[in-house]
Enzyme design. Sequence first.
Site, PDB file in Angstrom:
ATOM      1  CB  SER A 143      42.022  33.996  35.910  1.00 27.42           C
ATOM      2  OG  SER A 143      43.209  33.937  36.672  1.00 27.42           O
ATOM      3  CE1 TYR A 156      42.830  39.484  36.568  1.00 21.04           C
ATOM      4  CE2 TYR A 156      43.476  37.419  37.599  1.00 21.04           C
ATOM      5  CZ  TYR A 156      43.301  38.183  36.455  1.00 21.04           C
ATOM      6  OH  TYR A 156      43.574  37.645  35.224  1.00 21.04           O
TER       7      TYR A 156
END
Length: 251
Positions: A143, A156
Amino acid sequence: MAISFSLESKAALVTGANTGIGQAIAVALAEAGADVALAGRSEPTETLALIAATERKAVNIKADLSSIEPVGRVIDEAVAGLGKVDILVNNAGIIRRDDLLQFSEEDWDAVMDTNLKTLFFLSQAAAKGMVERGAGKIVNIASLLTFQGGIRVPSYAAAKSGVGGVTKAMANELAAKGVQVNAIAPGYISTNNTAALQGDETRNRQILERIPTGRWGDPKDIAGAAVFLASPASDYVSGHILAVDGGWLAR
Ligand code: NAP
């Protein structure tokens, strides 16, 4: 063509392929010639139909990847269905959003377990056969938060930063055994994962203003990078995190 992007005679396993980025990657791998096993908790009805249209074989493996309990069975079923696993794409992932000062242990553990712990142990299980054959490709979906902290998503950011770390750690031990481990860092891609952000008018505008390409990505924008990292064309690429982000990180 001298350089091969072909995945003919290869068997791939993609996690979380019923929708979004995982679906686009699974279909692209099949279009490039691979048979594909799909592992996830939801029925991948649409993905199975899209792969059937490519005339490649598809195998569905039901598995909740929020713990490592099904990891051995997932690899066994993929091998039973396709004969081997040459390519593993660790795509399944979740996100939990909350203010830092009230972020819960449950939201911490759920994201770390699915996005990082299962990714590592599934890779470990798949890598055993790859090392035996002296060849294999592992592609982890990282990510932008592998590089940045984000807002209201601490577990996250921690998990995806960890994905960057284990990608390099695995690559370092497996490269000499013929297995390349790399990651893709998608930018802002229009999927279920980002529906809340897209629905927030202010955040949506702020995000779009910062993306040089000027648009959200489509899951298909990630597929070419996945085919590249799964193919012989990337045989000398190891431990790399390839951003596919419309230019976000370049700003
Ligand atoms: P998505 O549409 O929500 O897809 C996530 C996939 O993971 C779904 O197939 C989901 O299955 C599966 N999954 C989640 N928890 C699971 C579990 N416990 N067991 C099995 N499967 C599980 O979101 P996406 O955007 O395509 O996300 C795919 C990957 O890209 C994720 O790793 C995400 O972090 C990453 N990513 C996305 C973006 C973005 O902008 N969209 C950016 C960077 C990275 P269900 O449908 O059953 O939930």
